[in-house]
Design an enzyme around this catalytic site. Structure first.
Site, mmCIF file in Angstrom:
data_model
loop_
_atom_site.group_PDB
_atom_site.id
_atom_site.type_symbol
_atom_site.label_atom_id
_atom_site.label_comp_id
_atom_site.label_asym_id
_atom_site.label_seq_id
_atom_site.Cartn_x
_atom_site.Cartn_y
_atom_site.Cartn_z
ATOM 1 N N GLU A 113 0.832 -1.209 0.000
ATOM 2 C CA GLU A 113 0.000 0.000 0.000
ATOM 3 C C GLU A 113 0.865 1.256 0.000
ATOM 4 O OE1 GLU A 113 -2.443 -0.259 3.518
ATOM 5 O OE2 GLU A 113 -3.229 -2.221 2.953
ATOM 6 N N LYS A 115 2.204 4.527 1.461
ATOM 7 C CA LYS A 115 2.229 5.034 2.843
ATOM 8 C C LYS A 115 1.925 6.524 2.789
ATOM 9 C CE LYS A 115 4.854 4.961 7.132
ATOM 10 N NZ LYS A 115 4.836 6.376 7.472
ATOM 11 N N ASP A 117 1.204 10.272 3.562
ATOM 12 C CA ASP A 117 1.855 11.159 4.516
ATOM 13 C C ASP A 117 0.826 12.110 5.116
ATOM 14 O OD1 ASP A 117 3.839 12.172 5.999
ATOM 15 O OD2 ASP A 117 4.864 13.222 4.372
ATOM 16 N N TYR A 232 -7.338 1.914 5.871
ATOM 17 C CA TYR A 232 -6.357 0.873 5.551
ATOM 18 C C TYR A 232 -6.232 -0.279 6.538
ATOM 19 C CZ TYR A 232 -3.448 4.127 8.285
ATOM 20 O OH TYR A 232 -2.980 4.980 9.229
ATOM 21 N N LYS A 320 10.609 2.969 3.344
ATOM 22 C CA LYS A 320 10.656 4.433 3.226
ATOM 23 C C LYS A 320 11.359 4.859 1.941
ATOM 24 C CE LYS A 320 10.091 6.735 6.888
ATOM 25 N NZ LYS A 320 8.961 7.527 7.374
ATOM 26 N N CYS A 414 9.539 48.075 -9.983
ATOM 27 C CA CYS A 414 9.408 46.803 -10.689
ATOM 28 C C CYS A 414 10.683 46.474 -11.465
ATOM 29 C CB CYS A 414 8.221 46.895 -11.644
ATOM 30 S SG CYS A 414 8.064 45.456 -12.706
ATOM 31 N N CYS A 417 9.716 46.771 -15.442
ATOM 32 C CA CYS A 417 9.360 48.012 -16.138
ATOM 33 C C CYS A 417 9.759 49.268 -15.371
ATOM 34 C CB CYS A 417 7.856 48.050 -16.397
ATOM 35 S SG CYS A 417 6.896 48.286 -14.898
ATOM 36 N N CYS A 432 3.094 45.480 -8.872
ATOM 37 C CA CYS A 432 3.563 46.511 -9.783
ATOM 38 C C CYS A 432 2.321 47.263 -10.253
ATOM 39 C CB CYS A 432 4.288 45.874 -10.962
ATOM 40 S SG CYS A 432 4.536 47.019 -12.328
ATOM 41 N N CYS A 437 3.018 47.147 -17.822
ATOM 42 C CA CYS A 437 4.268 46.433 -17.538
ATOM 43 C C CYS A 437 4.323 45.167 -18.402
ATOM 44 C CB CYS A 437 4.307 46.068 -16.061
ATOM 45 S SG CYS A 437 5.627 44.937 -15.628
#
Ligand code: IVH
Length: 673
Positions: A113, A115, A117, A232, A320, A414, A417, A432, A437
């Site tokens: 299966e 794993k 997280d 699970y 892992k 910016c 520009c 900006c 721009c």
């Protein structure tokens, strides 16, 4: 039960069936808008009859009043953790140990299966109803997060078909299952985007986001988070047993609990190891984050023989994957400018290998995030890569900070520009201010040309760069005055490609109002709102002339959105560009009439017996006007039978099928409401 109660029960049943198809079978059979219509009908009916609201109604997932603190729950069977294997050799060593204890020279059947997280939780169903949900805690006692778990849409509030045991003629009264709560990569990106827009700190990764959401004392906040669940393991079950894990998972799935479709039965450790390697390869493309695989002995008898150590079972192991984090040095920080003028700081890193991929850039989100983590040029930082999410700086390793570093501040002009960069007081994002721009111009054109807007095939960002930089186009409308000659004057542009592009631009002229509105790139107007606005206004000019108040009166339009729409259409520049588009022959098809927002949309009526206040035909028209259908024969798809005096076989059949039966008066009341 009266008519209302029956209708409520039928709606709940239908919605649960659709949930099951969607979350468990992954085979939805109706569209989102049809589902919404059912849901809204249930909500409306419940608000008219609050006395009939049931705690396990699908509407009751919005969260309960905030708690002061979580209670604790003792797990009937301890929730163990898993031993780790870091590579292939350690997986083979696990298999050796298993076969030694079982005294077996045969291949073991394993279930492999992903794993996930996320966070392990336990759900307790008593007589088929979800009564308790808890975190793993220390494995013996966990926190009572029932209210939060009830808001997770893929967790069934009641199990399907209360699993009658054929032999004993009774159903197991207690079922405890374990599984993982997690957030998919897509949901995570969206969640962080919303948080950044609101000036809230983003979550470092989907796992933290899921943990933070489950730990909310106010479950209405949890309800807004895109949490998902996969089941699970079985913890405890009364009155039923399974011969294998595979059988248990299949049964849990048939009871309505979502089971990860990527789980596989593997004959022998070689196949299980192959699964481990394959999944590591596929890791990036999975919709959720995983940090490994879990390999479990399939046979229940073998599991019992193997037993457990103090903290982990001997019948399972976690294989892992390589870490997705690494440390590196920030070489530079640059500000990049997006389509809306939003300025995003990006860290340029000394290239480093993170879980198999070379990383040389990471997003720093905004000034607040840089300040919060105090990230400076020259710093050594811990970075994390998470699937297709842009790599992120988790923290600075302060011990390694060289002398003479300075806090970083975004530039006030910016970089593209030279226009002013301003951050409004109540916003997290600096922008900006120059709408001409080039970075913004290019971004807007790219958005306009994208698949879900005008869908101009072949017009990607590289070509847009060339077209804007050579001055051939300045805005989206200029696209429509291009011709093959102009385009083939670009460097590295063959005539064939040029004519393909012109053809693609041509065919984009015939489009829908929704696509065009979306393509304009009005702040806060995504695809969904574009659809709402198009169905509301039908014509572009009606939207362009809409007043603030008129916009705010639309259900899904709030004050901020209304204001950005009005502001957009106030601009002469924008109006000129739109006019230029229309003059160049763009045709906008208005959306079809939309009944999905009406609560009776999609419902099926049958009329029988003699009707006094309207004819059969009038009845049919009334039903169609509200988005329903009228048919002649009663079947399990019929929602209502309207029966007048003298009704015969249709009435009998409707009763058999437990279909809601209405008198003429009740029918009129229903459609009026
Ligand atoms: S089985 C006794 N299966 O991994 C076996 N765990 O360290 C209990 N996890 O806390 C776990 N995906 O949060 C199992 N398919 C899976 C899993 C899984 C993720 C997590 C779970 C647990 C941790 C074990």
């Amino acid at each position: 039960m009266n008519t209302i109660q029956k209708r409520l029960e039928k709606l709940r049943q239908q919605i649960e069936d659709h949930n099951y198809r969607y979350y468990v079978l992954n085979e939805p059979s109706i569209s989102d808008s049809e589902y919404d219509a059912l849901f809204r009908e249930l909500q409306n009916l419940e608000s008219e009859h609050p006395e009939f609201i049931a705690p396990d109604s699908p509407t009751q997932r919005v969260g309960a009043p905030p708690l002061e603190a979580f209670g604790t729950i003792i797990h009937r069977v301890p929730m163990l953790s898993l031993e780790n294997a870091m590579n292939k050799e350690e997986l083979y060593a696990f298999d050796e140990r298993v076969r030694k204890i079982l005294n077996s020279s045969e291949e073991i059947t394993y279930v492999a299966e992903p794993k996930l997280d996320g966070l392990a939780v336990e759900l307790v169903y008593v007589d088929g109803k979800l009564t308790n949900g808890s975190t793993r805690g220390d494995g013996i006692t966990g926190e009572d997060i029932t209210r939060n778990l009830r808001t997770v849409k893929s967790i069934p509030l009641r199990l399907r078909f209360p699993f009658f045991d054929e032999k004993e003629k009774r159903s197991p009264s207690v079922v405890e299952v374990r599984g993982e709560i997690f957030i998919e990569k897509k949901g995570f990106i969206q969640l962080n985007k919303t948080r950044l827009d609101r000036g809230e700190p983003p979550f470092a990764n989907p796992r933290n986001a899921a943990a933070g959401s489950l730990r909310q004392l106010d479950s209405s906040i949890t309800a807004q988070r895109p949490l998902k669940f996969f089941c699970y393991e079985l913890g405890y079950i009364e009155g039923k047993s399974f011969d294998s894990h595979e059988e248990a998972l299949q049964t849990l799935k048939s009871w309505g609990l979502p089971v990860n479709p990527d789980i596989q039965v593997c004959q022998g450790i070689e196949k299980a190891t192959k699964y481990y390697h394959e999944l590591e390869e596929k890791r990036e493309s999975l919709p959720y984050e995983i940090d490994g695989v879990v390999i479990k002995v399939n046979s229940e008898a073998e599991r019992n023989k193997l037993g457990a150590r103090s903290r982990s079972p001997r019948w399972a192991i976690a294989g892992k994957f390589k870490a997705q984090q690494a440390t590196t040095i920030v070489v530079d920080i640059e500000a990049s400018v997006g389509r809306t003028g939003a300025v995003t700081p990006v860290a340029y890193l000394e290239p480093v290998n993170v879980g198999g991929v070379m990383v040389s850039r990471a997003t720093l989100h905004n000034q607040d995030e840089i300040d919060r983590k105090d990230i400076r040029i020259g710093d050594t930082v811990l970075i994390q890569r998470a699937g297709d999410v842009i790599p992120e700086v988790i923290k600075v390793i302060l011990d390694k900070r060289p002398n003479g570093t300075q806090p970083y501040r975004l530039p006030s002009t910016c970089p593209i520009c030279g226009g002013d960069i301003i951050r409004p007081e109540d916003e997290a994002v600096a922008r900006c201010q120059n709408i001409s721009c080039p970075a913004q111009v290019k971004g807007r054109i790219e958005h306009f040309a994208s698949k879900r807007s005008m869908d101009i095939d072949g017009l990607g960002y590289k070509l847009i760069d060339q077209l804007v930089d050579t001055g051939l186009i300045h805005n989206v409308a200029d696209l429509y005055s291009l011709d093959v000659e102009k385009v083939s004057s670009l460097e590295r542009m063959a005539e064939k490609s040029a004519s393909n592009l012109i053809n693609a631009i041509d065919s984009s002229r015939k489009t829908t109002l929704v696509r065009f509105i979306y393509g304009l790139g009005i702040r806060n107007v995504g695809e969904h709102l574009a659809t709402v606005l198009a169905s509301e206004f039908k014509q572009l000019h009606a939207l362009m002339n809409a007043e603030l108040e008129q916009l705010q009166n639309i259900d899904e339009v709030g004050p901020i959105v209304a204001e950005s729409i009005v502001k957009f259409f106030k601009s002469d520049d924008n109006n000129n560009v739109i006019q230029q588009c229309l003059d160049s022959g763009i045709e906008l098809e208005p959306p079809p009439p939309d009944y999905s927002s009406q609560k009776l949309s999609g419902t099926t009526f049958v009329f029988t017996g003699s009707l006094s206040s309207f004819s059969r035909n009038e009845a049919k028209m009334m039903v169609e006007a509200i988005g329903g259908h009228a048919t002649n024969s009663v079947s399990k798809n019929t929602d209502y039978l309207v029966a007048g005096p003298g009704a015969g076989s249709k009435l009998t059949k409707a009763k058999e099928l437990r279909i809601t039966i209405l008198t003429e008066e009740e029918f009129l009341k229903l459609i009026e409401s």
